[in-house]
Design a protein around this motif. Structure first.
Motif, PDB file in Angstrom:
ATOM      1  N   ASN A  41       0.887  -1.264  -0.081  1.00 43.38           N
ATOM      2  CA  ASN A  41      -0.113  -0.038   0.009  1.00 43.38           C
ATOM      3  C   ASN A  41       0.926   1.423  -0.024  1.00 43.38           C
ATOM      4  OD1 ASN A  41      -2.353  -1.425   0.172  1.00 43.38           O
ATOM      5  ND2 ASN A  41      -2.783  -1.503   2.224  1.00 43.38           N
ATOM      6  N   LYS A  43       4.082   1.401  -1.140  1.00 44.37           N
ATOM      7  CA  LYS A  43       4.774   1.346  -2.277  1.00 44.37           C
ATOM      8  C   LYS A  43       3.668   2.040  -3.430  1.00 44.37           C
ATOM      9  CE  LYS A  43       6.510  -1.776  -5.757  1.00 44.37           C
ATOM     10  NZ  LYS A  43       6.965  -3.394  -5.869  1.00 44.37           N
ATOM     11  N   GLN A  44       2.359   1.484  -3.504  1.00 40.80           N
ATOM     12  CA  GLN A  44       1.386   2.103  -4.499  1.00 40.80           C
ATOM     13  C   GLN A  44       1.246   3.446  -4.329  1.00 40.80           C
ATOM     14  OE1 GLN A  44       0.330   0.357  -7.055  1.00 40.80           O
ATOM     15  NE2 GLN A  44      -0.338   2.389  -7.821  1.00 40.80           N
ATOM     16  N   SER A  45       1.063   3.955  -2.915  1.00 39.19           N
ATOM     17  CA  SER A  45       0.679   5.432  -2.652  1.00 39.19           C
ATOM     18  C   SER A  45       1.768   6.478  -3.135  1.00 39.19           C
ATOM     19  CB  SER A  45       0.725   5.656  -1.090  1.00 39.19           C
ATOM     20  OG  SER A  45      -0.533   4.944  -0.611  1.00 39.19           O
ATOM     21  N   LEU A  47       4.186   5.595  -5.611  1.00 40.82           N
ATOM     22  CA  LEU A  47       4.117   5.582  -7.044  1.00 40.82           C
ATOM     23  C   LEU A  47       2.725   6.720  -7.550  1.00 40.82           C
ATOM     24  CD1 LEU A  47       4.492   1.839  -7.885  1.00 40.82           C
ATOM     25  CD2 LEU A  47       6.069   3.823  -8.433  1.00 40.82           C
ATOM     26  N   ASP A  48       1.688   6.592  -6.906  1.00 43.98           N
ATOM     27  CA  ASP A  48       0.511   7.431  -7.376  1.00 43.98           C
ATOM     28  C   ASP A  48       0.844   8.764  -7.324  1.00 43.98           C
ATOM     29  OD1 ASP A  48      -0.899   5.204  -7.968  1.00 43.98           O
ATOM     30  OD2 ASP A  48      -2.020   5.421  -6.038  1.00 43.98           O
ATOM     31  N   GLU A  49       1.402   9.051  -5.920  1.00 44.44           N
ATOM     32  CA  GLU A  49       1.769  10.552  -5.715  1.00 44.44           C
ATOM     33  C   GLU A  49       3.032  10.828  -6.629  1.00 44.44           C
ATOM     34  OE1 GLU A  49       3.803  13.407  -2.200  1.00 44.44           O
ATOM     35  OE2 GLU A  49       2.643  11.167  -1.768  1.00 44.44           O
ATOM     36  N   ASP A  51       3.422   9.795  -9.749  1.00 51.45           N
ATOM     37  CA  ASP A  51       2.757  10.028 -10.911  1.00 51.45           C
ATOM     38  C   ASP A  51       2.031  11.547 -11.255  1.00 51.45           C
ATOM     39  OD1 ASP A  51       3.406   7.633 -12.192  1.00 51.45           O
ATOM     40  OD2 ASP A  51       1.496   6.616 -11.485  1.00 51.45           O
ATOM     41  N   LEU A  52       1.682  12.212 -10.390  1.00 48.77           N
ATOM     42  CA  LEU A  52       1.377  13.433 -10.284  1.00 48.77           C
ATOM     43  C   LEU A  52       2.519  14.539 -10.586  1.00 48.77           C
ATOM     44  CD1 LEU A  52      -0.870  13.715  -6.988  1.00 48.77           C
ATOM     45  CD2 LEU A  52      -1.622  13.118  -9.289  1.00 48.77           C
ATOM     46  N   ALA A  59       8.759   9.499 -10.694  1.00 46.05           N
ATOM     47  CA  ALA A  59       8.172   8.178 -10.770  1.00 46.05           C
ATOM     48  C   ALA A  59       8.990   7.244 -11.679  1.00 46.05           C
ATOM     49  CB  ALA A  59       6.895   8.473 -11.638  1.00 46.05           C
ATOM     50  N   ARG A  63      10.123   3.870  -9.858  1.00 45.15           N
ATOM     51  CA  ARG A  63       9.913   2.298 -10.518  1.00 45.15           C
ATOM     52  C   ARG A  63      11.343   1.559 -10.513  1.00 45.15           C
ATOM     53  NH1 ARG A  63       5.749   5.439 -12.497  1.00 45.15           N
ATOM     54  NH2 ARG A  63       3.780   4.005 -12.641  1.00 45.15           N
ATOM     55  N   ASN A  68       9.842  -1.949 -10.703  1.00 41.51           N
ATOM     56  CA  ASN A  68       8.620  -2.026 -11.834  1.00 41.51           C
ATOM     57  C   ASN A  68       8.943  -1.569 -13.033  1.00 41.51           C
ATOM     58  OD1 ASN A  68       7.092  -3.012  -9.536  1.00 41.51           O
ATOM     59  ND2 ASN A  68       6.018  -0.865  -8.905  1.00 41.51           N
TER      60      ASN A  68
END
Length: 68
Positions: A41, A43-45, A47-49, A51-52, A59, A63, A68
């Protein structure tokens, strides 16, 4: 006769110890699964941030870091 009693007591103690170890194993597996989910979770947070970011540099680095 006392030898049989001693072996029975020892066997009973080992039975309870085995049961306790099995409970510990279940608890450790649950904790491992919880930590793995938490790590994923986070890690995904991240990556999501990342991406902004309009440049994409952050990003890209994340990755690479995460594989990734």
């Amino acid at each position: 006769m006392s030898g049989i009693l001693f072996l029975s007591m020892r066997s009973l103690g080992q039975k309870y110890r085995l049961h306790s170890l099995q409970e510990d194993t279940v608890a450790l597996r649950e904790e491992r699964d919880s930590l793995t989910e938490r790590r994923d979770n986070i890690k995904q947070s991240l990556l999501d941030e990342a991406d902004l970011d309009s440049t994409g540099v952050f990003a890209s680095r994340l990755r690479k870091l995460f594989g990734n």
